[in-house]
Design a protein around this motif. Sequence first.
Motif, mmCIF file in Angstrom:
data_model
loop_
_atom_site.group_PDB
_atom_site.id
_atom_site.type_symbol
_atom_site.label_atom_id
_atom_site.label_comp_id
_atom_site.label_asym_id
_atom_site.label_seq_id
_atom_site.Cartn_x
_atom_site.Cartn_y
_atom_site.Cartn_z
ATOM 1 N N TYR A 17 0.849 -1.192 0.000
ATOM 2 C CA TYR A 17 0.000 0.000 0.000
ATOM 3 C C TYR A 17 0.883 1.239 0.000
ATOM 4 O O TYR A 17 1.771 1.367 0.838
ATOM 5 C CB TYR A 17 -0.877 0.030 1.251
ATOM 6 C CG TYR A 17 -1.829 -1.132 1.356
ATOM 7 C CD1 TYR A 17 -2.984 -1.176 0.573
ATOM 8 C CD2 TYR A 17 -1.580 -2.176 2.234
ATOM 9 C CE1 TYR A 17 -3.862 -2.249 0.662
ATOM 10 C CE2 TYR A 17 -2.451 -3.258 2.340
ATOM 11 C CZ TYR A 17 -3.593 -3.287 1.546
ATOM 12 O OH TYR A 17 -4.457 -4.347 1.634
ATOM 13 N N THR A 18 0.649 2.158 -0.948
ATOM 14 C CA THR A 18 1.411 3.404 -0.903
ATOM 15 C C THR A 18 0.833 4.297 0.193
ATOM 16 O O THR A 18 -0.359 4.226 0.511
ATOM 17 C CB THR A 18 1.378 4.173 -2.239
ATOM 18 O OG1 THR A 18 0.056 4.676 -2.453
ATOM 19 C CG2 THR A 18 1.794 3.301 -3.404
ATOM 20 N N PRO B 179 3.074 7.802 -6.639
ATOM 21 C CA PRO B 179 3.246 7.308 -8.012
ATOM 22 C C PRO B 179 2.545 8.190 -9.052
ATOM 23 O O PRO B 179 1.678 8.988 -8.715
ATOM 24 C CB PRO B 179 2.549 5.944 -7.962
ATOM 25 C CG PRO B 179 1.470 6.124 -6.946
ATOM 26 C CD PRO B 179 2.024 7.070 -5.912
ATOM 27 N N VAL B 180 2.970 7.995 -10.302
ATOM 28 C CA VAL B 180 2.236 8.596 -11.415
ATOM 29 C C VAL B 180 1.391 7.469 -12.003
ATOM 30 O O VAL B 180 1.929 6.499 -12.530
ATOM 31 C CB VAL B 180 3.190 9.162 -12.489
ATOM 32 C CG1 VAL B 180 2.410 9.754 -13.658
ATOM 33 C CG2 VAL B 180 4.122 10.201 -11.875
ATOM 34 N N VAL B 181 0.060 7.570 -11.836
ATOM 35 C CA VAL B 181 -0.849 6.529 -12.316
ATOM 36 C C VAL B 181 -1.858 7.171 -13.260
ATOM 37 O O VAL B 181 -2.410 8.223 -12.936
ATOM 38 C CB VAL B 181 -1.607 5.866 -11.139
ATOM 39 C CG1 VAL B 181 -2.392 4.650 -11.622
ATOM 40 C CG2 VAL B 181 -0.659 5.461 -10.027
ATOM 41 N N VAL B 182 -2.041 6.584 -14.417
ATOM 42 C CA VAL B 182 -3.031 7.124 -15.361
ATOM 43 C C VAL B 182 -4.014 6.019 -15.751
ATOM 44 O O VAL B 182 -3.718 4.836 -15.609
ATOM 45 C CB VAL B 182 -2.370 7.685 -16.647
ATOM 46 C CG1 VAL B 182 -1.458 8.858 -16.324
ATOM 47 C CG2 VAL B 182 -1.594 6.603 -17.373
ATOM 48 N N LYS B 183 -5.203 6.450 -16.209
ATOM 49 C CA LYS B 183 -6.190 5.471 -16.641
ATOM 50 C C LYS B 183 -6.111 5.329 -18.157
ATOM 51 O O LYS B 183 -6.239 6.312 -18.881
ATOM 52 C CB LYS B 183 -7.597 5.923 -16.214
ATOM 53 C CG LYS B 183 -8.486 4.752 -15.875
ATOM 54 C CD LYS B 183 -9.692 5.171 -15.049
ATOM 55 C CE LYS B 183 -10.188 3.989 -14.235
ATOM 56 N NZ LYS B 183 -11.249 4.336 -13.314
ATOM 57 N N GLU B 184 -5.826 4.110 -18.615
ATOM 58 C CA GLU B 184 -5.772 3.856 -20.058
ATOM 59 C C GLU B 184 -6.786 2.775 -20.369
ATOM 60 O O GLU B 184 -6.712 1.687 -19.810
ATOM 61 C CB GLU B 184 -4.361 3.418 -20.475
ATOM 62 C CG GLU B 184 -3.374 4.577 -20.526
ATOM 63 C CD GLU B 184 -1.945 4.151 -20.855
ATOM 64 O OE1 GLU B 184 -1.686 2.945 -21.018
ATOM 65 O OE2 GLU B 184 -1.081 5.037 -20.926
ATOM 66 N N ALA B 185 -7.726 3.083 -21.255
ATOM 67 C CA ALA B 185 -8.794 2.146 -21.645
ATOM 68 C C ALA B 185 -9.481 1.561 -20.408
ATOM 69 O O ALA B 185 -9.679 0.347 -20.301
ATOM 70 C CB ALA B 185 -8.233 1.035 -22.540
ATOM 71 N N LYS C 7 -9.832 12.733 -1.239
ATOM 72 C CA LYS C 7 -9.451 13.567 -0.106
ATOM 73 C C LYS C 7 -8.041 14.154 -0.266
ATOM 74 O O LYS C 7 -7.815 15.330 -0.009
ATOM 75 C CB LYS C 7 -9.509 12.695 1.156
ATOM 76 C CG LYS C 7 -9.526 13.441 2.475
ATOM 77 C CD LYS C 7 -9.709 12.418 3.614
ATOM 78 C CE LYS C 7 -9.514 13.044 4.974
ATOM 79 N NZ LYS C 7 -10.653 13.814 5.438
ATOM 80 N N PHE C 8 -7.095 13.346 -0.720
ATOM 81 C CA PHE C 8 -5.689 13.775 -0.707
ATOM 82 C C PHE C 8 -5.071 14.002 -2.086
ATOM 83 O O PHE C 8 -3.936 14.446 -2.184
ATOM 84 C CB PHE C 8 -4.827 12.739 0.031
ATOM 85 C CG PHE C 8 -5.215 12.532 1.472
ATOM 86 C CD1 PHE C 8 -5.486 13.622 2.287
ATOM 87 C CD2 PHE C 8 -5.295 11.260 2.004
ATOM 88 C CE1 PHE C 8 -5.832 13.443 3.619
ATOM 89 C CE2 PHE C 8 -5.632 11.069 3.329
ATOM 90 C CZ PHE C 8 -5.915 12.160 4.141
ATOM 91 N N GLY C 9 -5.764 13.669 -3.151
ATOM 92 C CA GLY C 9 -5.170 13.774 -4.486
ATOM 93 C C GLY C 9 -4.398 12.498 -4.809
ATOM 94 O O GLY C 9 -4.003 11.754 -3.908
ATOM 95 N N SER C 10 -4.154 12.288 -6.098
ATOM 96 C CA SER C 10 -3.585 11.019 -6.558
ATOM 97 C C SER C 10 -2.221 10.640 -5.937
ATOM 98 O O SER C 10 -2.054 9.531 -5.449
ATOM 99 C CB SER C 10 -3.509 11.027 -8.082
ATOM 100 O OG SER C 10 -2.758 9.943 -8.532
ATOM 101 N N PRO C 11 -1.209 11.552 -5.933
ATOM 102 C CA PRO C 11 0.088 11.112 -5.404
ATOM 103 C C PRO C 11 0.063 10.781 -3.917
ATOM 104 O O PRO C 11 0.860 9.979 -3.438
ATOM 105 C CB PRO C 11 1.011 12.320 -5.654
ATOM 106 C CG PRO C 11 0.281 13.214 -6.577
ATOM 107 C CD PRO C 11 -1.173 12.926 -6.430
ATOM 108 N N GLU C 12 -0.882 11.369 -3.174
ATOM 109 C CA GLU C 12 -0.931 11.174 -1.719
ATOM 110 C C GLU C 12 -1.940 10.094 -1.299
ATOM 111 O O GLU C 12 -2.121 9.826 -0.119
ATOM 112 C CB GLU C 12 -1.296 12.502 -1.027
ATOM 113 C CG GLU C 12 -0.237 13.584 -1.143
ATOM 114 C CD GLU C 12 0.852 13.498 -0.077
ATOM 115 O OE1 GLU C 12 0.740 12.655 0.824
ATOM 116 O OE2 GLU C 12 1.807 14.281 -0.168
#
Lengths: 188, 296
Positions: A28-29, A58-64, A143-148
């Motif tokens: 878990y990050t 992390p940098v996480v993106v949604k692809e398909a 609540k915290f945004g993606s990186p957090e």
Amino acid sequence: MLLEAPFTEEKIRALRVGDMVEITGVVYTGRDAVHKYLHDGGKPPVNLKDSIIYHCGPVVVKEAGKWVVKAAGPTTSIREEPYQGPLMEQYGIRAVIGKGGMGAKTLQYCQKVGGVYLHAVGGAAQVLAERVVAVKGVHLAEKFGSPEAIWEFQVERFPAVVTMDSHGGSLHAQVLEESAAKFKQLLG
Amino acid sequence: MDARALQKNLLELIRRTSAELPTDVVRAVEAGARKEKAGSNARYALEVIRDNIVMAKDKSQPLCQDTGTIICYAELPKWCDERTFRSAYEKAVVEATRVGYLRQNSVDSVTGANSGDNLGPGNPSFHFHQATGRALTVRMMLKGGGCENVSSQYSLPDTKLGAGRDLEGVRRVVLDSVLQAQGKGCGPGILGVCIGGDRGMGYVAAKETLFRELDDTNEDPRLAKLEKRIMKEGNSLGIGPMGFGGATTLLGVKFTHRNRVPASFFVSIAYMCWAFRRNGFVLSEGGRITRWLYDS
């Protein structure tokens, strides 16, 4: 050596400073916002018993329609020093992955609860992202945004070095001491 | 001039800088790995680093998720004014952030809000000079937070370190900075050091000297000697990659100097991580890239 889930106290207590491990299981990050939230009494959205926390934004993106991890290197751990030990004890967190090492307080809790600090290679965002084979979920992102946020990563053979163990050993303290002695000698 | 073509070239410069390490750095990492014992933590770290360098280039993705402070040095000829260049560069940065060559890395220091596009007061960080010929030269560096946090500045004399106002004093404080950094700046590191100047100029010059090739020799023989000595002694501290212990603590040491006022003697040390992202190009008046400043 392999470190596979479930991350039991027995497996963690068997680890020693200098061991090079490859982790397979769920991590878990969690970074600054998550640690402060839990410390302030926030309820963990996942079961942290025998878990591994990864200090990573992390940098996480949604692809398909699927989450894809683009970069997932460790962030500096020492910022969580005030919170880490007590949270390990309260929730049964077994291991922490990060970079730069942690201090005496965390080391004491590692001994007390049976925990370790696992040092990932700082800057190796691509190698480490590739070892994340699936994103199983994300919590507290709104609540915290993606990186957090707390990202639930299924990892396979994720490389790290044990730099603080449950027997009071700290590679950071050892290297500091040895390099300081050498420094003194150089200065004459 | 064609501002859109300039913007497109600058976007490629940002992509290359973020995803591809110059060959002088790659060679230094490989030489470091050969020096470490097989099966050691240090060797392991350098092997992961080497794999990461290859993978980032293949995937055209950032080497490190901290894409750092964007530092740009530009020598502008008469046909390109500062405002035109700044505007093209800023547009390239916004686009690079959108497509993921750069992380959203610009935070308002008062409110804590992230601008989301890497623009804001002081971001990117520009240094402009007038070019002497017709060519436009751009150099850029991405410097992450971890290594910036362990950079340091000393004021000589330093009684505790027994450092006086001479090159021996400089040696002592520079070695101390390596000791203090341990592995926290994502070593093995590269040091850019400026002797003298005021506090602001010292750091700017220390960073600028990092643009030198890792295996070159300082044209000032006194500084060349000091660079060699710090490199050897710094590595003998045994801090190693990531602070795991080992022979590779530093990949390079570069010195420069500036005059100072009689009352001050600063030594400014810019610590750069192994993910030493720098590149640049020379552009002709026709808008064509005639040369890249580093192989990658």
